[in-house]
Design a protein around this motif. Structure first.
Motif, PDB file in Angstrom:
ATOM      1  N   GLU A  38       0.816  -1.175   0.003  1.00 15.14           N
ATOM      2  CA  GLU A  38       0.013  -0.081  -0.040  1.00 15.14           C
ATOM      3  C   GLU A  38       0.936   1.191  -0.058  1.00 15.14           C
ATOM      4  N   LYS A  39       0.458   2.101  -0.782  1.00 12.54           N
ATOM      5  CA  LYS A  39       1.222   3.535  -1.125  1.00 12.54           C
ATOM      6  C   LYS A  39       0.362   4.636  -1.018  1.00 12.54           C
ATOM      7  N   SER A  40      -0.727   4.511  -0.089  1.00 13.24           N
ATOM      8  CA  SER A  40      -1.568   5.683   0.114  1.00 13.24           C
ATOM      9  C   SER A  40      -0.795   6.828   0.582  1.00 13.24           C
ATOM     10  N   ALA A  41      -1.644   8.008  -0.081  1.00 12.27           N
ATOM     11  CA  ALA A  41      -1.051   9.463   0.343  1.00 12.27           C
ATOM     12  C   ALA A  41       0.477   9.682   0.113  1.00 12.27           C
ATOM     13  N   CYS A  42       1.106   8.723  -0.832  1.00 15.63           N
ATOM     14  CA  CYS A  42       2.379   8.994  -1.283  1.00 15.63           C
ATOM     15  C   CYS A  42       2.707  10.153  -2.251  1.00 15.63           C
ATOM     16  N   GLY A  43       1.594  10.510  -2.634  1.00 19.07           N
ATOM     17  CA  GLY A  43       1.790  11.824  -3.636  1.00 19.07           C
ATOM     18  C   GLY A  43       2.331  11.490  -5.087  1.00 19.07           C
ATOM     19  N   HIS A  44       2.544  12.598  -5.615  1.00 17.24           N
ATOM     20  CA  HIS A  44       3.258  12.391  -6.984  1.00 17.24           C
ATOM     21  C   HIS A  44       4.852  12.066  -6.933  1.00 17.24           C
ATOM     22  N   GLY A  92      -6.858   3.051  -9.745  1.00 16.06           N
ATOM     23  CA  GLY A  92      -8.062   2.769  -8.526  1.00 16.06           C
ATOM     24  C   GLY A  92      -8.378   1.427  -8.699  1.00 16.06           C
ATOM     25  N   ILE A  93      -9.531   0.856  -8.306  1.00 18.39           N
ATOM     26  CA  ILE A  93     -10.661   1.628  -7.550  1.00 18.39           C
ATOM     27  C   ILE A  93      -9.941   1.872  -6.533  1.00 18.39           C
ATOM     28  N   ASN A  94      -9.701   3.266  -5.978  1.00 16.68           N
ATOM     29  CA  ASN A  94      -9.284   3.592  -4.633  1.00 16.68           C
ATOM     30  C   ASN A  94     -10.273   3.354  -3.625  1.00 16.68           C
ATOM     31  N   ILE A  95      -9.681   2.784  -2.575  1.00 17.90           N
ATOM     32  CA  ILE A  95     -10.544   2.482  -1.105  1.00 17.90           C
ATOM     33  C   ILE A  95     -10.535   3.785  -0.466  1.00 17.90           C
ATOM     34  N   GLY A  96     -11.673   4.427  -0.532  1.00 18.81           N
ATOM     35  CA  GLY A  96     -11.657   5.919   0.137  1.00 18.81           C
ATOM     36  C   GLY A  96     -11.594   6.917  -0.844  1.00 18.81           C
ATOM     37  N   SER A  97     -12.123   8.397  -0.429  1.00 17.33           N
ATOM     38  CA  SER A  97     -12.257   9.305  -1.338  1.00 17.33           C
ATOM     39  C   SER A  97     -10.911   9.808  -1.852  1.00 17.33           C
ATOM     40  N   TYR A 129     -16.289   5.928   0.866  1.00 17.49           N
ATOM     41  CA  TYR A 129     -16.921   4.991   1.864  1.00 17.49           C
ATOM     42  C   TYR A 129     -17.299   5.564   3.174  1.00 17.49           C
ATOM     43  N   ALA A 130     -18.402   5.266   4.134  1.00 14.80           N
ATOM     44  CA  ALA A 130     -18.740   5.703   5.046  1.00 14.80           C
ATOM     45  C   ALA A 130     -18.674   4.519   6.301  1.00 14.80           C
ATOM     46  N   GLU A 131     -18.302   5.182   7.587  1.00 21.41           N
ATOM     47  CA  GLU A 131     -18.492   4.253   8.696  1.00 21.41           C
ATOM     48  C   GLU A 131     -17.463   3.261   8.532  1.00 21.41           C
ATOM     49  N   SER A 132     -16.195   3.783   8.391  1.00 24.01           N
ATOM     50  CA  SER A 132     -14.790   2.698   8.314  1.00 24.01           C
ATOM     51  C   SER A 132     -14.940   1.624   7.420  1.00 24.01           C
TER      52      SER A 132
END
Length: 260
Positions: A38-44, A92-97, A129-132
């Protein structure tokens, strides 16, 4: 046959990535190059300080050992598409907004950025997604799959709707497919941020911090259709994003300030 290069920032085993593969396979030849972790929030970000390795998992499916989404696109275009470039890149499909200023953090969006920098149409798609994550468990990715399939078919039947160095950022509302009100073209909203960093101590008493996920809040922008508002109202949000981050409206004021 159209060639579709896809990646993500949740890692090659992500259910969102599997859902995207399933949705796009009927539309062309799908080639996957995804991060090994996972590389979430790694930016460009590109990896410049260590070597990277392609690991072939099956035909047209690779993971890039410890690479970022931008690495995946950059190196895939060099290694796998030397002569004939893909017709489109979808992340994607990214898990979260990925809405508002979160786009600047997003590894998902960064892959689409890298695509358009290389002259290839790019789309980033995220499942809010909502509620975790309860909404994903309940509704799955059906709406996201339908939405991306419709948009890609439209692009393949005509042209990509944006000029060079601009990409589409799509956010899917956390609702059943039958409740969706359709597509809405939006601008990126303004996120409300809070400091959510938890303090912990390891067994030897050394202090460390863990950055958490703040609640999804945004500034009130009545009269404007933002990505936040569209998703909240049950629409699929489609936002055109440009890489030119210049505040053009401020150039004259800044010039006057400099000359004072």
């Amino acid at each position: 046959m159209k060639k579709i290069l896809i990646t993500n920032d949740d890692g090659y085993e992500s259910e969102g990535l599997k859902a995207l593969i399933e949705a796009l396979t009927p539309l062309g030849e799908v080639i996957v190059v995804a991060p090994s972790t996972e590389k979430s929030a790694c930016g460009h970000s590109l990896t410049l300080t260590r070597p990277l390795h392609f690991i072939r998992l099956e035909e047209n499916f690779y993971k890039l050992d410890d690479g970022t989404p931008s690495d995946c696109i950059f190196l895939a275009l060099n290694k796998l598409f030397k002569e004939h470039k893909p017709d489109i890149v979808i992340s994607g499909i990214n898990i979260g907004s990925n809405m508002g200023e979160d786009i600047t953090y997003s590894g998902t969006a960064s892959a689409a950025m890298e695509a358009v920098l290389q002259g290839i149409p790019g789309i980033a798609i995220s499942q809010v997604y909502a509620e975790s994550g309860k909404s994903i468990e309940e509704f799955g990715y059906t709406l996201a799959q339908k939405s991306i399939a419709v948009l890609v078919q439209k692009i393949f039947a005509g042209t990509f709707p944006l000029p060079p160095r601009k990409f589409l950022n799509i956010n899917i509302p956390p609702i059943p497919k039958v409740q969706c009100k359709g597509f809405k073209v939006t601008r990126a909203g303004n996120r409300l941020y809070a400091h959510n960093a938890e303090v912990h101590y390891n067994p030897r008493g050394k202090e460390y911090y863990w950055i958490g996920l703040p609640e999804l809040g945004w500034m009130d922008t009545k009269g404007h259709t933002t990505d936040f508002e569209a998703v909240n109202d049950g629409y699929v949000s489609i936002t055109p994003i440009q890489l030119d981050m210049t505040a053009h409206n401020e150039i004259q004021n800044l010039q006057k300030w400099v000359e004072q």
